[in-house]
Motif scaffolding. Structure first.
Motif, short mmCIF file in Angstrom:
data_model
loop_
_atom_site.label_atom_id
_atom_site.label_comp_id
_atom_site.label_asym_id
_atom_site.label_seq_id
_atom_site.Cartn_x
_atom_site.Cartn_y
_atom_site.Cartn_z
N SER A 1 0.79 -1.25 0.18
CA SER A 1 -0.24 -0.16 0.17
C SER A 1 0.86 1.21 0.02
O SER A 1 2.18 1.36 0.42
N THR A 2 0.28 2.17 -0.39
CA THR A 2 0.84 3.76 -0.45
C THR A 2 1.69 4.11 0.77
O THR A 2 2.58 4.62 0.98
N THR A 3 0.77 3.96 1.81
CA THR A 3 0.97 4.44 3.44
C THR A 3 2.24 3.44 3.67
O THR A 3 3.03 4.03 4.15
N GLU A 4 2.22 2.20 3.47
CA GLU A 4 3.12 1.26 3.72
C GLU A 4 4.36 1.86 3.09
O GLU A 4 5.60 1.64 3.90
N ARG A 5 4.30 2.07 1.79
CA ARG A 5 5.50 2.28 1.16
C ARG A 5 6.17 3.80 1.56
O ARG A 5 7.44 3.93 1.78
N ALA A 6 5.35 4.89 2.23
CA ALA A 6 5.68 6.00 2.72
C ALA A 6 6.59 5.74 3.94
O ALA A 6 7.61 6.15 4.26
N ARG A 7 5.87 4.60 4.62
CA ARG A 7 6.58 4.38 6.01
C ARG A 7 8.01 3.84 5.66
O ARG A 7 9.02 4.16 6.70
N LEU A 8 8.00 2.75 4.81
CA LEU A 8 9.18 2.01 4.43
C LEU A 8 10.26 3.09 3.89
O LEU A 8 11.33 2.96 4.41
N PRO B 1 13.86 -0.78 6.51
CA PRO B 1 14.11 -1.71 7.55
C PRO B 1 15.62 -2.36 7.29
O PRO B 1 16.18 -2.02 6.59
N ASP B 2 15.92 -3.32 8.33
CA ASP B 2 17.28 -3.91 7.90
C ASP B 2 17.38 -4.79 6.84
O ASP B 2 18.14 -4.92 6.12
N ILE B 3 16.21 -5.56 6.67
CA ILE B 3 16.27 -6.53 5.43
C ILE B 3 14.94 -6.27 4.88
O ILE B 3 13.90 -6.05 5.39
N LEU B 4 15.08 -6.12 3.61
CA LEU B 4 14.06 -5.80 2.55
C LEU B 4 13.83 -6.57 1.61
O LEU B 4 15.00 -7.21 0.60
N ILE B 5 12.82 -7.24 1.30
CA ILE B 5 12.21 -8.23 0.35
C ILE B 5 11.67 -7.46 -0.68
O ILE B 5 10.59 -7.07 -0.35
N THR B 6 12.12 -7.89 -2.08
CA THR B 6 11.24 -6.92 -2.92
C THR B 6 11.44 -7.67 -4.55
O THR B 6 12.13 -8.78 -4.52
N THR B 7 10.85 -7.13 -5.43
CA THR B 7 10.81 -7.79 -6.65
C THR B 7 11.68 -6.92 -7.58
O THR B 7 12.09 -5.64 -7.18
N PRO B 8 12.35 -7.25 -8.57
CA PRO B 8 13.21 -6.37 -9.52
C PRO B 8 12.54 -5.11 -9.83
O PRO B 8 13.11 -4.20 -9.81
N GLU B 9 11.13 -5.23 -10.31
CA GLU B 9 10.66 -3.98 -10.72
C GLU B 9 10.35 -2.97 -9.62
O GLU B 9 10.71 -1.61 -9.75
N SER B 10 10.20 -3.40 -8.39
CA SER B 10 9.96 -2.29 -7.28
C SER B 10 11.31 -1.81 -6.90
O SER B 10 11.36 -0.73 -6.57
N LEU B 11 12.21 -2.67 -6.94
CA LEU B 11 13.71 -2.16 -6.78
C LEU B 11 14.07 -0.94 -7.67
O LEU B 11 14.60 0.05 -7.46
N ASN B 12 13.66 -1.22 -9.07
CA ASN B 12 13.96 -0.16 -9.90
C ASN B 12 13.20 0.95 -9.64
O ASN B 12 13.75 2.05 -9.86
N LEU B 13 11.91 0.80 -9.33
CA LEU B 13 10.93 1.82 -8.76
C LEU B 13 11.94 2.53 -7.78
O LEU B 13 11.82 4.09 -7.67
N MET B 14 12.42 2.07 -6.70
CA MET B 14 13.14 2.51 -5.63
C MET B 14 14.31 3.54 -5.97
O MET B 14 14.66 4.46 -5.46
N LEU B 15 14.89 2.84 -7.26
CA LEU B 15 16.24 3.71 -7.58
C LEU B 15 15.79 4.90 -8.20
O LEU B 15 16.87 5.77 -8.28
#
Lengths: 221, 815
Positions: B114-121, B126-140
């Motif tokens: 969710s958008t709120t969770e994303r904003a919080r993150l 976190p120390d350990i983040l689990i994600t997908t290649p697509e989400s990682l690219n978005l974070m970049l």
């Protein structure tokens, strides 16, 4: 190809335009000028090559038929945002070189365009024209009487024995005649031809010959 | 650095009663040494713990030592190709953390977060983040990505064998180099199933310049491989792919006390099998589930839960269950139809008996007679320990320009640094500075100046490149990723829940009131509105099943080799297998009409039917190579003979259909397959056969030429739509130098045409002895090709001549 349409002689040209010899009018529809400009503006990399080819084809038609008027049956401009100075310049230049009277019947793509640039010298006709008993409009209206319009971008596809060809066409549907989209950068709607209901398709065929492109119209059925 | 006493986690593992495997210890030691590594092993052996347990030790020790309260960015980044996997991984990773009370936080971030969770993150990494290649690219693309990732210590890339061959994998390679230049201390761990070429896979992960250690887990496992036999081949089809004739045999083996997966190759095949098996269950229809990628996520998760808990004994699925969490309760796997590759067959087999020590059991269900040969070939390959190699895509221009935009978005792109990062990847290893400059140019001015006066995606400012305007930024964010699909329509009940998605293409064939099967239900079309298809439950015998595009996998190169090897033995009479008795009628039918070719023979069969004159060739080289060969041959033949040819292909051979009475002679065929002008002719046949056009679709989507997603701009979007096929025609005619167009030609050559495989095949065929047989009708090998839908047409006639012919055919039809 010459056809008879409600007792009028019409010439269907494979370059996707129609000539009315009695009035010397040249008709075409759905040119979608500025579609490449609009695409580029939104970051899509399509060059203007196809637009320039469309303009050249129009110029050749004008040179060949020497019409008294050129009439576009709507959707001359792709989108109001496409009207940037580059497009304005390109068309102004085209009009200076081809100063034949020209008018546009407003199509749905021009609904947010109050008027065209003055330097183009193209008048906008709000809804339709009626000449010699023929209605000239952008899309099918509820008039009683024969209509000539565009909007549909008709195409026809032929399949047999593993071969398959799909081409833009003029589409004669009972009392009406639909023009193909003038621009090459336009998709189309495949028509499901029903010859028993007095329908015909006139395919616009273009092939590269030794001395440049060669066009022809082929009637189906 | 943690000292040796700090092996909390290994002690923990043992306290759970799990013995640490030697490969796990090896992996932990390698982590201590600060190495990159690739761990490859059969699934089901705790590779997640091999990858991260030591990292947890280090991290916990650091945290305890520093006393610092403020989070200082992500330390362990875990990339998984499946977003559905996030929660299971989280549970697995949290297990030691909770038991040992380590001061570490784990979070997942995927497209579903969710958008709120994303904003919080974003605020509190976190120390350990689990994600997908697509989400990682978005974070970049985020303005804070630097502080977010600069302290990264451990990057895990899961299921690398699945990612590496695709453009998603290319995206991971690029992101990985970017992260490494940001956090040079970071150690990369790749996790992969067993591979034919683990060292190449390892290099592909970290790039050619970084050293990487390959750690092999226990690889050799026993497999129980068997084939479900029809009672006789009388009435068993020679072609087809659904295999419904075997439903009865399969139902006889259904046992509610053991959990069974039924793997199919396509979504529509899964739908059909599901409804047949469900019907056979009668009152116990609730015991079976359907799982494929177009079904609504919630429904898929329910099925996965049922599998995990053992409450759902039967599940029909597609490759959607190839990857992902282990289901220890699965006892048995059925593979319906060819798995197309030995690795995939083994991987699916490995889905059963997932507990250590269990022997995987897989039952192959043939859908047509020739697949029995394929099964024998697979079985022999497994016995011989052969497995496919996986290749990495080379120079994907579409992914590159997407990545350049991503870099430009975050903090502006510095040319030198970006170039260094990009050439550090295996895919772009050979990218020259000029080519890179071309890519930048392409985004700045469109490449060829005159024709691109309204185009600009990148702007230069103080030596760095930025995205040109807000709209480009938004469009880029919305369209990132390399997974492309046809436009999809959501299917949902008139009141209430969503069922999943079908392609627009399928919906366009439906009318109001049409009845169709989807998500295992029989549904009636009520209304189509705003890309949603509203449906009601229906009952009907005559329902159609949607067909999704794509997903048609070709036979692997290795498997084609094994198949030719098998046929050689067969034709020499040296093949021993207990299936041969069953296959006797097919073998006799083929031998009566013609022969089975040996390895150094090319079999050609020809026959005349009402459709025209058929010429069949059987190189046994796989569908893709056959497609290339057929396009090449048709192009050459049509040019020489001034006729129109169409062709069709399958995994075993190809068919060229010409006009009646036009017999292709041996010398015609030799010429059509010959080496003269090969490269030029291949290039030409790309265009004339329309194969390049298909590839262009994907490239146009990945590079953003055809935006898939433009939320909230409906009218603009509509005016920006053009079919990729129209764009292709426009480029072909007016802009042959367009880089994306050029890439599509290139990709077709490499992937679709498989240039290398094709050249090898041509060479093999050239040296082969040509066996030419005139047959009265198509035999067991030819028949499947006749009913295969025509793939393409190549004509040596002028357009006008073709239209005149088509017109005659049309007139004949309608009169």
């Amino acid at each position: 190809m010459e056809i008879s349409f409600h007792e009028h002689k019409l010439i269907l040209d494979g370059r996707r335009a129609l000539f009315m010899p009695e009035r010397r009018w040249l008709l075409f529809a759905d040119a979608h000028w500025g579609k490449t400009h609009f695409f580029q503006k939104h970051g899509l990399s399509v060059g203007h090559g196809v637009f320039q080819a469309d303009l050249k084809r129009l110029k050749n038609l004008i040179d060949d038929y020497r019409p008294e008027m050129v009439l576009c049956l709507g959707d001359l401009i792709h989108h109001e945002e496409a009207l940037n100075h580059k497009l304005k310049e390109a068309i102004s230049e085209f009009r200076q070189k081809n100063p034949v009277p020209m008018a546009l019947i407003r199509g749905n793509h021009e609904r947010y365009i109050p008027e065209l640039p003055l330097s183009w010298g193209i008048d906008i006709i709000e809804s339709h024209l009626k000449r010699d008993g023929l209605f000239l409009c952008h899309e099918k209206e509820s008039f009683t009487g024969p209509q000539i319009y565009g909007h549909l971008h008709p195409k026809m596809s032929l399949k047999a024995q593993g071969d398959h060809v799909s081409l833009p066409c003029f589409y004669r549907n009972g009392d009406d005649l639909v023009l193909p989209a003038f621009s090459e950068f336009c998709g189309g709607v495949n028509i499901d031809l029903q010859p028993q209901k007095n329908q015909q398709a006139y395919l616009c065929l273009e092939e590269q010959g030794i001395d440049g492109p060669h066009t022809e119209v082929i009637c189906i059925p | 650095m943690a000292d040796d006493n700090a092996l909390f986690t290994q002690t923990w593992l043992e306290s759970k009663g799990w013995q640490a495997h030697s490969f796990q210890k090896e992996a932990w030691q390698s982590y201590d040494k600060g190495e990159h590594r690739l761990i490859h092993l059969s699934t089901g052996f705790g590779k997640t713990y091999a990858a991260i347990l030591r990292a947890l030790d280090h991290l916990a020790a650091q945290k305890r030592a520093s006393q610092e309260k403020r989070p200082s960015g992500v330390k362990i980044l875990y990339l998984s190709p499946l977003r559905a996997l996030g929660n299971d991984l989280k549970t697995n990773i949290e297990l030691p953390i909770k038991d040992l009370n380590l001061p570490l936080k784990v979070a997942t971030r995927t497209g579903d977060t969710s958008t709120t969770e994303r904003a919080r993150l974003k605020e509190r990494p976190p120390d350990i983040l689990i994600t997908t290649p697509e989400s990682l690219n978005l974070m970049l693309t985020s303005d804070r990505f630097r502080e977010y990732f600069e302290h990264l210590e451990c990057l895990v890339v899961d299921e690398w064998h699945e990612l590496m061959a695709s453009k998603r994998g290319v995206q991971v390679q690029l992101a990985l180099q970017h992260l490494l230049s940001l956090a040079p201390r970071c150690r990369v761990t790749g996790l992969s199933a067993t591979l034919g070429n683990p060292h190449e896979a390892a290099k592909a992960l970290v790039g050619p310049k970084n050293p990487i250690t390959v750690i092999s887990g226990p690889v050799k496992r026993e497999f129980d491989v068997e084939c479900l036999r029809p009672d006789s081949l009388d009435g068993f089809p020679w072609a087809g792919h659904l295999g419904l004739i075997m439903v009865e045999k399969v139902t006889e083996l259904m046992d509610p006390n053991s959990t069974t997966l039924y793997f199919t190759n396509t979504r529509s095949q899964a739908e059909r099998w599901y409804s047949e098996l469900k019907e056979s269950l009668g009152d116990e229809a609730h015991l079976i589930g359907l799982h494929h990628s177009s079904i609504e996520r919630q429904a898929r998760e329910d099925i996965e839960k049922g599998l995990k808990e053992g409450t759902l004994p039967y599940v029909v699925c597609t490759s959607s269950l190839d990857l992902g969490v282990d289901f220890p309760k699965v006892d048995r796997v059925f593979q319906i139809g060819s798995a197309k590759s030995i690795s995939r067959f083994l991987q699916r087999a490995g889905r059963s008996q997932h507990r250590p020590g269990g022997i995987p059991t897989i039952t192959f269900v043939p859908t047509h007679a020739l697949e029995l040969f394929e099964f024998m070939a697979v079985q022999r390959a497994i016995e011989r320990g052969h497995q496919e190699k996986i290749d990495v895509p080379k120079s994907c221009f579409d992914v590159l320009i997407q990545h350049i935009q991503t870099l430009a978005l975050a903090e502006g792109l510095d040319e030198e640094q970006a170039y260094q990062e990009i050439v550090a990847t295996t895919t772009f290893e050979e990218l020259t500075r000029d080519q890179f400059q071309q890519a930048i140019e392409f985004l700045t001015t469109g490449g060829c100046l005159k024709s691109y006066d309204s185009y600009q995606k990148l702007k230069e400012f103080k030596g760095r490149h930025y995205l040109a305007n807000k709209e480009v930024v938004r469009t880029h964010r919305l369209n990132m990723g390399t997974i492309t699909s046809d436009p999809v329509i959501t299917v949902q009940y008139v009141r209430g829940s969503r069922l999943g998605t079908v392609e627009e293409n399928f919906v366009s064939k439906l009318k109001k009131g049409s009845v169709f099967n989807f998500a295992g239900k029989t549904l009636k079309y009520v209304m189509l509105k705003d890309l949603k298809l509203y449906v009601k439950k229906a009952s009907a015998n005559e329902a159609i099943t949607p067909v999704w595009q794509g997903g048609k996998l070709p036979l692997s190169d290795l498997l084609t080799f094994e198949l030719r090897d098998l046929l050689e033995d067969l034709s020499r009479g040296e093949l021993k297998h207990d299936l041969l008795a069953l296959l006797a009628p097919v073998i006799q039918a083929q031998e009566r009409l013609s022969v089975f070719p040996k390895k150094d023979e090319l079999l050609v069969e020809t026959c005349e039917t009402r459709e025209g004159h058929h010429t069949f060739l059987y190189p046994f080289a796989g569908r893709l190579v056959h497609e290339g060969l057929a396009a090449l041959m048709s192009m050459r033949l049509s040019k020489k003979l001034k006729e129109t040819f169409s062709f069709s292909v399958n995994e075993y051979g190809l068919e060229i259909l010409g006009p009646s009475g036009l017999v292709l002679t041996e010398s015609d065929l030799r010429q059509a397959l010959g080496p003269q002008n090969l490269l030029v002719d291949m290039e030409k046949s790309l265009g004339s056969s329309g194969l390049a056009k298909r590839q262009f679709k994907e490239i146009a989507q990945v590079s953003g030429l055809v935006p898939q997603n433009q939320m909230g701009k409906r009218r603009t979007l509509k005016n920006l739509q053009s079919s990729t096929s129209l764009l292709f025609d426009v480029f072909e005619r007016y802009e042959a130098k367009n880089l994306l167009y050029q890439q599509s030609l290139q990709e077709v050559k490499v992937y679709q045409f498989q240039e290398e495989r094709m050249k090898n095949t041509l060479k093999r065929l050239e040296e082969s002895h040509l066996i030419y047989r005139l047959t009265p009708y198509p035999g067991p090998l030819g028949f499947p090709l006749v009913i295969e839908r025509m793939a393409a047409t190549v004509s040596g006639n002028s357009l006008k001549e073709r239209i005149e012919k088509l017109k005659k055919a049309y007139q004949a039809q309608s009169s």
